[in-house]
Structure formats: C-alpha cells, structure tokens
Design an enzyme around this catalytic site. Sequence first.
Site, PDB file in Angstrom:
ATOM      1  N   GLY A 102      58.550  88.493  -0.963  1.00  0.00           N
ATOM      2  CA  GLY A 102      59.320  89.507  -0.243  1.00  0.00           C
ATOM      3  C   GLY A 102      60.526  88.895   0.464  1.00  0.00           C
ATOM      4  O   GLY A 102      61.022  89.425   1.467  1.00  0.00           O
TER       5      GLY A 102
ATOM      6  N   TRP B  82      63.808  91.127   0.378  1.00  0.00           N
ATOM      7  CA  TRP B  82      63.610  92.268   1.284  1.00  0.00           C
ATOM      8  C   TRP B  82      63.872  91.828   2.736  1.00  0.00           C
ATOM      9  O   TRP B  82      64.614  92.467   3.483  1.00  0.00           O
ATOM     10  CB  TRP B  82      62.155  92.732   1.121  1.00  0.00           C
ATOM     11  CG  TRP B  82      61.838  94.104   1.580  1.00  0.00           C
ATOM     12  CD1 TRP B  82      62.700  95.029   2.096  1.00  0.00           C
ATOM     13  CD2 TRP B  82      60.546  94.719   1.552  1.00  0.00           C
ATOM     14  NE1 TRP B  82      62.019  96.180   2.383  1.00  0.00           N
ATOM     15  CE2 TRP B  82      60.690  96.014   2.047  1.00  0.00           C
ATOM     16  CE3 TRP B  82      59.276  94.305   1.143  1.00  0.00           C
ATOM     17  CZ2 TRP B  82      59.615  96.902   2.170  1.00  0.00           C
ATOM     18  CZ3 TRP B  82      58.215  95.184   1.248  1.00  0.00           C
ATOM     19  CH2 TRP B  82      58.371  96.458   1.754  1.00  0.00           C
TER      20      TRP B  82
ATOM     21  N   HIS C 235      62.923  78.146  -0.254  1.00  0.00           N
ATOM     22  CA  HIS C 235      61.515  78.200  -0.640  1.00  0.00           C
ATOM     23  C   HIS C 235      60.844  76.859  -0.326  1.00  0.00           C
ATOM     24  O   HIS C 235      59.694  76.645  -0.704  1.00  0.00           O
ATOM     25  CB  HIS C 235      61.365  78.511  -2.135  1.00  0.00           C
ATOM     26  CG  HIS C 235      61.689  79.928  -2.495  1.00  0.00           C
ATOM     27  ND1 HIS C 235      61.301  81.000  -1.728  1.00  0.00           N
ATOM     28  CD2 HIS C 235      62.359  80.456  -3.546  1.00  0.00           C
ATOM     29  CE1 HIS C 235      61.718  82.126  -2.298  1.00  0.00           C
ATOM     30  NE2 HIS C 235      62.370  81.820  -3.388  1.00  0.00           N
TER      31      HIS C 235
ATOM     32  N   ARG D  77      52.609  86.469   1.174  1.00  0.00           N
ATOM     33  CA  ARG D  77      52.109  87.624   0.413  1.00  0.00           C
ATOM     34  C   ARG D  77      50.815  87.245  -0.292  1.00  0.00           C
ATOM     35  O   ARG D  77      50.632  86.064  -0.661  1.00  0.00           O
ATOM     36  CB  ARG D  77      53.169  88.021  -0.633  1.00  0.00           C
ATOM     37  CG  ARG D  77      52.857  89.253  -1.431  1.00  0.00           C
ATOM     38  CD  ARG D  77      53.942  89.526  -2.466  1.00  0.00           C
ATOM     39  NE  ARG D  77      53.790  90.836  -3.075  1.00  0.00           N
ATOM     40  CZ  ARG D  77      54.539  91.300  -4.082  1.00  0.00           C
ATOM     41  NH1 ARG D  77      55.497  90.540  -4.593  1.00  0.00           N
ATOM     42  NH2 ARG D  77      54.342  92.500  -4.569  1.00  0.00           N
TER      43      ARG D  77
ATOM     44  N   TYR E 159      54.247  90.469   3.359  1.00  0.00           N
ATOM     45  CA  TYR E 159      54.691  91.549   2.473  1.00  0.00           C
ATOM     46  C   TYR E 159      53.856  92.796   2.745  1.00  0.00           C
ATOM     47  O   TYR E 159      54.378  93.909   2.782  1.00  0.00           O
ATOM     48  CB  TYR E 159      54.512  91.098   1.019  1.00  0.00           C
ATOM     49  CG  TYR E 159      55.048  92.073   0.001  1.00  0.00           C
ATOM     50  CD1 TYR E 159      56.367  91.995  -0.428  1.00  0.00           C
ATOM     51  CD2 TYR E 159      54.238  93.078  -0.527  1.00  0.00           C
ATOM     52  CE1 TYR E 159      56.857  92.897  -1.370  1.00  0.00           C
ATOM     53  CE2 TYR E 159      54.722  93.974  -1.462  1.00  0.00           C
ATOM     54  CZ  TYR E 159      56.041  93.875  -1.875  1.00  0.00           C
ATOM     55  OH  TYR E 159      56.532  94.770  -2.797  1.00  0.00           O
TER      56      TYR E 159
ATOM     57  N   LEU F 138      66.422  99.794   3.588  1.00  0.00           N
ATOM     58  CA  LEU F 138      65.502  98.756   3.102  1.00  0.00           C
ATOM     59  C   LEU F 138      64.386  99.305   2.222  1.00  0.00           C
ATOM     60  O   LEU F 138      63.569  98.542   1.699  1.00  0.00           O
ATOM     61  CB  LEU F 138      64.868  98.014   4.294  1.00  0.00           C
ATOM     62  CG  LEU F 138      65.823  97.198   5.164  1.00  0.00           C
ATOM     63  CD1 LEU F 138      65.108  96.698   6.412  1.00  0.00           C
ATOM     64  CD2 LEU F 138      66.402  96.020   4.389  1.00  0.00           C
TER      65      LEU F 138
ATOM     66  N   MET G 297      66.800  99.766  -2.337  1.00  0.00           N
ATOM     67  CA  MET G 297      67.080  98.371  -2.723  1.00  0.00           C
ATOM     68  C   MET G 297      67.126  98.230  -4.245  1.00  0.00           C
ATOM     69  O   MET G 297      67.921  97.464  -4.767  1.00  0.00           O
ATOM     70  CB  MET G 297      66.033  97.430  -2.119  1.00  0.00           C
ATOM     71  CG  MET G 297      66.184  97.355  -0.627  1.00  0.00           C
ATOM     72  SD  MET G 297      66.143  95.785   0.233  1.00  0.00           S
ATOM     73  CE  MET G 297      65.887  94.453  -0.798  1.00  0.00           C
TER      74      MET G 297
END
Length: 334
Positions: free
Chosen positions: A71, A74, A147, A168, A231, A265, A270
């Site tokens: 996510g 987002w 990441h 998540r 998430y 959002l 999106m």
Amino acid sequence: MAEEFPYKIVTLPDEENEQIKRDFKGYISGAVKVEPLGYFFQGIYQDYAHRYYTLPVRSTDVFVASYPKCGTTWTQEMVWLLVHNLDYEGAKCRLDKRFPFTDEDSVIDSRTLELPGIKKLDVQPPEPGKFLDMVLTLSDPRCLKTHMPFSLLTPGILDTCKMIYVARDPRDVVVSYYHHHRMWVPLGYNGDFKMFFNYFLSDQVMWSPFWSHVREAWERKDHHNLLIITYEELKADLSAVTLKVASFLEKKVSPTDLTKLVKHLHFDSMKKNPSVNAEVHATTGFCDAREGGFIRKGKSGGWREYFDEPMKVEFEKWMREKGKGLEKEFKWLP
Ligand code: A3P
C-alpha cells in the site's frame, strides 16, 4: 569519513543463481543476499548498497517505507498531499517524480531493455544511478519512497526525519507481488503463481525476508518519528488513518478537507488517476496492462482466490513460524 557498509553481500550458489536468472529474465546480474539477515536483491544492488546506507537525510524529509505491495503508493499520495497542504494542482504531476523511489536504480537493470524477448521499448534505458541523483537534487521538503529495511538505510534515520511504514497481510502481498512481477516487463518473470509463491516463502524475491523487514520497523514502533500503519487499517477506515497521518505530520485537516482527500484516495479515483496509476508505462512497454495495472484490485483477502488448501496451510505455518507473534500483533492471524 563516510561510514563503511557493515554487512556482507554474498552471491547465491551457482545453481540457484542460474535458476533465478532463468525464471526472472530481467535479473541479468543474478541475485545476492545481504548477511546476516539475508535480504535478497539483484546483483546490481551491490553498486548502490553503500550509497543507500550513507544517503544524506534532512530534517524536513518524509519517508514512506514498506515491503513492496503493502500500500506504498496509496500512502505516498496521502502523505504528499498532506505535506504539500492539499495542493491538488501540484498532485497532477506524476507521483514518481514528486515522490521518488530511492531504490529504483537497483530494481530495473537498464540492460534488460535491450534483451530479445523483452518487448521493444520506445524509451531510452535509464542511466545507472540516475534515480539516486534525482533524490539528491530534490528541493525541500523531500517526500521519498523506499523499500529498504531499516538496517540497510542511513543509520539513525529516525533521529533526523519522519517515516511512515506500511505493512500488509503477506498472503495478499504475495498475490500482488506476483502480478507486479508479471506486469513489469523488465523483471522478466513469466512463471505461474505457485512458483512465485515458493520463491516468496524461501525469501528469494527482492527485499525479502518479509518478516525481518516488518520486524525491523516494529522494533522501532515507539520512536516519535515513526508511524506504522497497515493496508488493512487503510481499507477499514481511510478517514481515521488519514487523520492519524496528518497529526503525525503536524498538519491540520478540516472536515471538508478530509472528505475531499478521502474521496481522492479512494480506490476508484486512484485507479483512474494517471498521476498515480503508472499507466504511462503501459504506453512505453515497461508495463503489461493485462496484469491489472499498478492499482489492481485493492482488496484485503483476495489471496483466497489464489491459494489451494495445501498452500493455505503451508503459508499459515510460515506466518506463525517466521512471524513469531508479529502475525498476531498485526491482526493477520488470530
Ligand atoms: P493489489 O495488487 O492487491 O490490488 P504498492 O503501492 O505498495 O505497490 O501496493 C500496491 C497495492 O496497493 C495493490 O494491491 C494496489 O491495488 C493497492 N492500492 C493502491 N491504491 C489503492 C487504493 N486507493 N485503495 C486500495 N488499494 C490500493
């Protein structure tokens, strides 16, 4: 003097490496692991490991960090708008330009764009190091995506700047990551879900091991500059998470602002927003749109349609063994 990179980067045994190169045709440089935690990368990561570890961070930086497919996009869109006082006009610019990905240079090997079998592209391959250079020249306040797990980032990063870490349920992550690998043409993955599932469980996909990644964040959960969200929370109550993130970023959001932001959002907006849905890459050949696009299904629990019974049992066992309680902390398992 710049800090030394304190970990050992090891190449996988030849046989494993050759198999990975066959299954992921974009991994021209093969694969490496960073010991002791075994973080898995393409070989080209070695060219950047030290630069990531010594990346100069600024007090005004805001990082969004995650294991892939949790996510991130987002959260980035939410964070960028909050940091930039709801500048919807500015948000029409592509997200990857406003909110660069610090690790990008080690993800797409520029040589893959020349490979036969990989769709011919009408764009120039990126120069190696181009993305990190862009990060360094960005003006304040920088919003940066990574990441990388904490141990591979600038030591003490949280003492300098804020970070929002998104996690998540790994069962949904593995499905999303599978489609991601098939979608990004330069990664060159053409295998089926079961094979990817096995790679994921044996920590042989980029930025794995998943649990070490999440645990490194969890260990820092009480740091005042870190906010961990999931998430599942975003799905359950987007307004509440938006207010939590706004408060963390010391931003005021009126009820009218909140309504507008939550609408912006929402998955449906999106999915059709070209500044965040990466659809531009479909036209360049980078992205195979048949895999559902970058903003794909946007559901929790979609893994049920992919796992057969033995896979369900195996994955849950892995979650309990490797999660060591974190799977419960995050409410992914009872
Ligand atoms: P799925 O592939 O399960 O649909 P990341 O940005 O970390 O790569 O994560 C991508 C995942 O987040 C994808 O999951 C994508 O669809 C989902 N996602 C992105 N924006 C979303 C939104 N507004 N609402 C719900 N899910 C979203």
